[in-house]
Design an enzyme around this catalytic site. Structure first.
Site, PDB file in Angstrom:
ATOM      1  N   ASN A  20      -1.888   1.349   5.852  1.00 43.51           N
ATOM      2  CA  ASN A  20      -0.965   0.387   5.250  1.00 43.51           C
ATOM      3  C   ASN A  20      -0.546  -0.555   6.373  1.00 43.51           C
ATOM      4  OD1 ASN A  20       1.087  -0.984   3.976  1.00 43.51           O
ATOM      5  ND2 ASN A  20       2.519   0.728   3.923  1.00 43.51           N
ATOM      6  N   GLY A  21      -0.710  -1.867   6.160  1.00 43.08           N
ATOM      7  CA  GLY A  21      -0.300  -2.819   7.205  1.00 43.08           C
ATOM      8  C   GLY A  21      -1.386  -3.864   7.413  1.00 43.08           C
ATOM      9  N   TRP A  48      -2.719  -2.646  -1.795  1.00 39.29           N
ATOM     10  CA  TRP A  48      -2.208  -3.955  -2.205  1.00 39.29           C
ATOM     11  C   TRP A  48      -2.937  -4.945  -1.309  1.00 39.29           C
ATOM     12  CZ3 TRP A  48       1.549  -7.626  -0.145  1.00 39.29           C
ATOM     13  CH2 TRP A  48       2.096  -8.468  -1.113  1.00 39.29           C
ATOM     14  N   CYS A  75       0.833  -1.208   0.000  1.00 39.72           N
ATOM     15  CA  CYS A  75       0.000   0.000   0.000  1.00 39.72           C
ATOM     16  C   CYS A  75       0.866   1.255   0.000  1.00 39.72           C
ATOM     17  CB  CYS A  75      -0.874   0.032   1.239  1.00 39.72           C
ATOM     18  SG  CYS A  75      -1.939  -1.397   1.374  1.00 39.72           S
ATOM     19  N   ARG A 114       5.390   0.826  -5.775  1.00 39.27           N
ATOM     20  CA  ARG A 114       5.225  -0.096  -4.653  1.00 39.27           C
ATOM     21  C   ARG A 114       4.329  -1.271  -5.020  1.00 39.27           C
ATOM     22  NH1 ARG A 114       6.575   2.478   0.226  1.00 39.27           N
ATOM     23  NH2 ARG A 114       5.001   1.409   1.462  1.00 39.27           N
ATOM     24  N   LYS A 139       7.172  -3.669  -4.437  1.00 39.39           N
ATOM     25  CA  LYS A 139       8.559  -3.218  -4.281  1.00 39.39           C
ATOM     26  C   LYS A 139       9.040  -3.405  -2.855  1.00 39.39           C
ATOM     27  CE  LYS A 139      12.314  -1.214  -5.593  1.00 39.39           C
ATOM     28  NZ  LYS A 139      13.173  -2.085  -6.412  1.00 39.39           N
ATOM     29  N   GLU A 153      19.669 -15.338  -9.103  1.00 41.67           N
ATOM     30  CA  GLU A 153      19.166 -13.983  -9.355  1.00 41.67           C
ATOM     31  C   GLU A 153      18.705 -13.828 -10.811  1.00 41.67           C
ATOM     32  OE1 GLU A 153      18.144 -11.627  -7.676  1.00 41.67           O
ATOM     33  OE2 GLU A 153      18.283  -9.830  -8.901  1.00 41.67           O
ATOM     34  N   HIS A 206      21.930 -34.199 -10.384  1.00 42.86           N
ATOM     35  CA  HIS A 206      21.151 -34.821  -9.309  1.00 42.86           C
ATOM     36  C   HIS A 206      19.660 -34.511  -9.428  1.00 42.86           C
ATOM     37  CE1 HIS A 206      24.845 -36.109  -7.486  1.00 42.86           C
ATOM     38  NE2 HIS A 206      25.297 -34.853  -7.449  1.00 42.86           N
ATOM     39  N   LYS A 248      14.917 -12.867 -11.843  1.00 44.30           N
ATOM     40  CA  LYS A 248      14.578 -11.725 -12.703  1.00 44.30           C
ATOM     41  C   LYS A 248      13.640 -12.184 -13.823  1.00 44.30           C
ATOM     42  CE  LYS A 248      15.328  -8.842 -10.838  1.00 44.30           C
ATOM     43  NZ  LYS A 248      15.937  -8.881  -9.545  1.00 44.30           N
ATOM     44  N   GLU A 278      10.126 -13.150 -12.388  1.00 45.65           N
ATOM     45  CA  GLU A 278       9.397 -11.964 -11.903  1.00 45.65           C
ATOM     46  C   GLU A 278       8.813 -11.164 -13.064  1.00 45.65           C
ATOM     47  OE1 GLU A 278      11.485  -9.989  -8.007  1.00 45.65           O
ATOM     48  OE2 GLU A 278      12.617  -9.843  -9.846  1.00 45.65           O
TER      49      GLU A 278
HETATM   50  C1  G6P Z   1      10.301  -7.594  -2.700  1.00 47.64           C
HETATM   51  C2  G6P Z   1      10.851  -6.986  -3.971  1.00 47.64           C
HETATM   52  C3  G6P Z   1      12.212  -7.601  -4.296  1.00 47.64           C
HETATM   53  C4  G6P Z   1      13.152  -7.432  -3.128  1.00 47.64           C
HETATM   54  C5  G6P Z   1      12.552  -8.010  -1.835  1.00 47.64           C
HETATM   55  C6  G6P Z   1      13.371  -7.615  -0.621  1.00 47.64           C
HETATM   56  O1  G6P Z   1       9.967  -8.926  -2.914  1.00 47.64           O
HETATM   57  O2  G6P Z   1       9.960  -7.204  -5.055  1.00 47.64           O
HETATM   58  O3  G6P Z   1      12.763  -6.952  -5.435  1.00 47.64           O
HETATM   59  O4  G6P Z   1      14.351  -8.081  -3.410  1.00 47.64           O
HETATM   60  O5  G6P Z   1      11.240  -7.483  -1.626  1.00 47.64           O
HETATM   61  O6  G6P Z   1      13.288  -6.234  -0.464  1.00 47.64           O
HETATM   62  P1  G6P Z   1      14.340  -5.362   0.321  1.00 47.64           P
HETATM   63  O7  G6P Z   1      13.807  -3.952   0.201  1.00 47.64           O
HETATM   64  O8  G6P Z   1      14.331  -5.842   1.740  1.00 47.64           O
HETATM   65  O9  G6P Z   1      15.645  -5.524  -0.332  1.00 47.64           O
END
Ligand code: G6P
Length: 610
Positions: A101-102, A75, A2, A27, A605, A483, A506, A487, A490
Site C-alpha cells: 500500500n503506498g 486502489w 489499498c 477503504r 475512506k 459539507e 456575485h 455529501k 460524493e
Molecule cells: C477522504 C474521505 C473523506 C475525508 C477525507 C479526509 O477523502 O473520503 O470522507 O473527509 O479523506 O480524511 P481524514 O481521515 O483525514 O479525515
C-alpha cells in the site's frame, strides 16, 4: 485506498484473508487478490479486478488452501485496475510474494535497473519492483532481504512479504500507510486497520514508521532497518466488533448518521463533568500558559475534516478571541506557509493517516508550531506525531462518506473553543456553564431530529431528478453548506456547489432557474434575515427552494418548496444539528438513484497517497 491483510497460524489461511479484506472494503478499492503458501513449499495466487465478489468467484472455480498468506484490496495508482496489476505480486521464480500500500516514487529508475539485469515485468505497477528487489537481495533470510530492499525505496509503503523458503513467516514494513499487527494465541494477524483483527484478538501493535516486523505464529519481533530489536508492546483495543457491522441498517452510512447522538455524547464523556460546569481536555496538554502565549491557531484538514475546521474557526475566533487560519492540508504543505512564532497547528483527521494532512502537520512542526490533532483513530500516525490529541470517540466509521466523525470533530472543536476562551479570560465561568448545559442537550436534539428521517427521505424523492444543486449559508452555516454539497456530490454524483449566501449575487445566481434547487441554511441567528433575503432572490428566479430552518418558523415555510427543520438551539450550535438533514438528503437521493452509498465510485475512506 489499498487494504492489506496477512495471517500466519493454525487456521486455513484463505477464509481468514477474505474475511479480513471484507472488513477493509470501506477503504475503497478496485481489484483484490490473495496468496496462500503451504509449509511444504508451495505458493499460489488468485486475483480479480473489481469487487471482492469477483475474487470469491475465482476462488470457487479454482480453490486455494494454505498455512500462511497475504491478501490485498488495490486502489489503483500506477496501472489500470486489471487482474495483472492486482496484488499480490511475486518474483520471477514464484518463491517470494508481496502486497503493498503506498507509492514508490523512484520505481521507474528501479525498474530500469532491474530490467537491465534481465528481470521481466508482468504488471504496470510500482509494487512489482519491490518484490523483484527482495528476490535480488535474498540470501536465505527474508527479513534481511526486505531491510536491504527498503534502503532502495523512495516513497511511502506498507508491505507484507512471504517466501516459500521460510514457512510460517511474514515480514512487514511501514513507511507511511498504517500497519496493525494483531497478536493471537499461536497465530498472528497483519492488517491495514483494526477491524480485520478484532474478531480474533484485541491485542494489537501499531507498527511505527521505519520499522520492520517479523511475524510467525508464536512471535512478533520488531526491528529497525539496521536489524536492531525495538520494543513494540501490544495495546488493548476496546472496540466491539459488532460496532463495525451494519446493525440492521441498509447501509453503514445510515447507521452512522443514526449513531451521531452517541458519537457526540461519547466525545463529551470524561471531558465535561457531570454537572456540566468544567471542561477537562487532559490529553491536549493545553495549559493556561500555552493558551495565553499562543499567537494563532492553524487548523488543517482535507475533505469533510476541512469543513469541520472551517466551523471551528468561527467558534474559536468568537469564543476565545484567538486568530485562526484554516488551510486545506494539500495546499498548506506546498505553499511555503508563514507560521508565526508561538503558533499551534491542529490537524483535523478522522483516520489520522491522510497523507496530505500528515505532511502538512510535519511542515507546521518544522516551522516551529506546537502540533495538535483531533482524530478518531487511537494509535494512528497523526496522534503519534502530535504534542496534544483530542480523540473524537465516534467509533469506527465504515462508510466512505464521513458523518459521525464530522459531528464528533465539531464537538471537540467546540470544547476546544470554550476551553481556550476560559483560559484566555474571554469567557466567564457562567458563560462556559451556560454553553456546556446547552451543548449537553445537543445529542438529545439530534435524536429528536432523526425522528423526522422519513420526512427528509420524502424531500429527497422530490428532488432526486435534478442534475445540479446550490447550497448556501452564512457565517457558521457556510461550512455546513459546503459539507452538505460535498455529501450530495460524493454519494449521488450530482453536481452540487456550496457557496456563502452573501456571495450568491456575485456569480452563482446566474445558474438559478427552475432546474436548480437551492438548499438554503437559515436557522435562527443574527444572520437569519439576510439569508432569508437570499432565498427570496433565488425564488424570484424560479429556483426550487429547500430550506433548513428552526422548528416553528412559519415565515420561512412560506417561501420554501420544502422546509427541513431542526430543534431550537443556541445559534452557535446549529452546525451540529443542521448537517443532519443534509446528510439524510444526500443519502436518500443516492439511494433513489441506485448509487453505491457506502463506497462511492473513485473515493477512498483514507487517502494515504497525496
Ligand atoms: C477522504 C474521505 C473523506 C475525508 C477525507 C479526509 O477523502 O473520503 O470522507 O473527509 O479523506 O480524511 P481524514 O481521515 O483525514 O479525515
Amino acid at each position: 485506498m489499498c487494504g492489506i491483510v496477512g495471517y500466519v497460524g493454525h487456521r486455513d489461511v484463505v477464509p481468514v484473508l477474505l474475511e479480513g479484506l471484507t472488513r477493509l472494503e470501506y477503504r475503497g478499492y478496485d481489484s483484490a487478490g490473495v496468496a496462500a503458501l503451504r509449509r511444504e513449499g508451495s505458493l499460489s495466487i488468485r486475483r480479480a479486478a473489481g469487487k471482492l465478489v469477483n475474487l470469491k468467484a475465482e476462488l470457487e472455480d479454482s480453490p486455494l488452501a494454505g498455512h500462511y498468506g497475504l491478501g490485498h484490496t488495490r486502489w489503483a495508482t500506477h496501472g489500470k485496475p486489471t487482474t495483472e496489476n492486482a496484488h499480490p505480486h511475486q518474483d520471477a521464480d514464484g518463491r517470494i510474494v508481496l502486497v503493498h500500500n503506498g507509492i514508490i516514487e523512484n520505481f521507474l529508475d528501479l525498474r530500469a535497473g532491474l530490467e537491465a539485469n534481465g528481470v521481466d515485468f508482468v504488471s504496470d505497477t510500482d509494487t512489482e519492483v519491490i518484490v523483484h528487489l527482495v528476490a535480488s537481495h535474498y540470501e536465505g533470510n527474508l527479513e534481511n532481504a526486505v531491510r536491504r530492499t527498503l534502503a532502495d525505496l523512495e516513497g511511502i509503503y506498507a508491505i507484507v512479504v512471504a517466501s516459500v523458503d521460510e514457512p510460517d513467516k511474514l515480514v512487514v514494513a511501514r513507511q507511511g500507510p498504517p500497519i496493525v499487527i494483531g497478536v493471537g494465541e499461536h497465530e498472528n494477524f497483519i492488517a491495514s486497520d483494526v477491524p480485520p483483527v478484532l474478531e480474533y484478538t484485541r491485542d494489537v501493535i501499531f507498527l511505527d514508521d521505519g520499522l520492520v516486523g517479523i511475524v510467525t505464529p508464536d512471535s512478533v519481533v520488531v526491528t529497525d532497518h539496521a536489524g536492531a530489536i525495538v520494543d513494540a508492546p501490544a495495546q488493548q483495543i476496546s472496540w466491539d466488533p459488532i460496532t463495525a457491522e451494519k446493525g440492521g441498517y441498509e447501509h453503514f452510512m445510515l447507521k452512522e448518521i443514526f449513531e451521531q447522538p452517541t458519537a457526540v455524547r461519547d466525545s463529551l464523556v470524561g471531558r465535561v463533568n457531570r454537572r456540566a460546569i468544567e471542561i477537562d481536555l487532559g490529553e491536549l496538554n493545553l495549559e493556561e500558559e500555552l493558551a495565553n502565549s499562543m499567537s494563532e491557531l492553524l487548523l488543517l484538514g482535507c475533505g469533510t475534516s476541512w469543513h469541520a475546521a472551517l466551523v471551528g474557526r468561527y467558534w474559536i475566533e468568537k469564543l476565545a478571541g484567538l486568530p485562526v487560519k484554516v488551510d486545506q492540508a494539500s495546499e498548506f504543505r506546498y505553499r511555503d506557509p508563514l507560521v508565526a512564532a508561538n503558533s499551534v497547528a491542529c490537524a483535523l483527521t478522522q483516520s489520522g493517516e491522510t497523507a496530505d494532512t500528515l505532511a502538512a502537520m510535519r511542515e507546521a512542526k518544522a516551522r516551529g508550531a506546537t502540533l495538535w490533532s483531533i482524530c478518531n483513530v487511537v494509535g494512528s500516525m497523526a496522534t503519534r506525531i502530535s504534542d496534544g490529541v483530542l480523540l473524537t470517540q465516534a467509533g469506527p466509521e465504515i462508510s466512505v462518506a464521513s458523518t459521525k466523525a464530522f459531528t464528533s470533530q465539531l464537538t471537540c472543536l467546540y470544547l476546544m473553543a470554550l476551553k481556550l476562551g476560559e483560559l484566555r479570560g474571554r469567557l466567564s465561568h457562567e458563560a462556559v456553564e451556560l454553553r456546556l448545559h446547552a451543548l449537553a442537550r445537543i445529542p438529545g436534539q439530534i435524536e429528536e431530529l432523526l425522528t423526522h428521517a422519513d420526512k427528509f427521505a420524502g424531500v429527497a424523492e422530490r428532488v432526486a431528478h435534478f442534475k445540479q444543486f446550490l447550497f448556501i449559508g452564512r457565517g457558521v452555516m457556510y461550512p455546513i453548506a459546503l459539507e452538505g454539497a460535498l455529501k450530495l456530490k460524493e454519494l449521488s454524483y450530482l453536481h452540487a456547489h456550496g457557496y456563502p449566501a452573501g456571495e450568491m449575487k456575485h456569480g452563482p445566481i446566474a445558474l438559478i432557474d427552475d432546474g436548480v434547487p437551492v438548499v438554503a441554511l437559515a436557522p435562527q441567528s443574527s444572520l437569519y434575515e439576510k439569508t432569508a433575503s437570499n432565498m427570496q432572490e433565488a425564488r424570484a428566479r424560479d429556483g426550487f427552494i429547500i430550506g433548513v430552518g428552526t422548528e416553528g418558523d412559519d415565515a420561512l415555510a412560506e417561501f420554501c418548496d420544502e422546509l427541513m427543520t431542526i430543534p431550537d438551539c443556541l445559534p452557535e450550535f446549529s452546525p451540529l444539528l443542521a448537517i443532519v438533514p443534509l446528510q439524510l438528503l444526500a443519502y436518500h437521493v443516492a439511494v433513489q438513484l441506485g448509487c453505491d452509498v457506502d463506497q462511492p465510485r473513485n473515493l477512498a475512506k483514507s487517502v494515504t497517497v497525496e
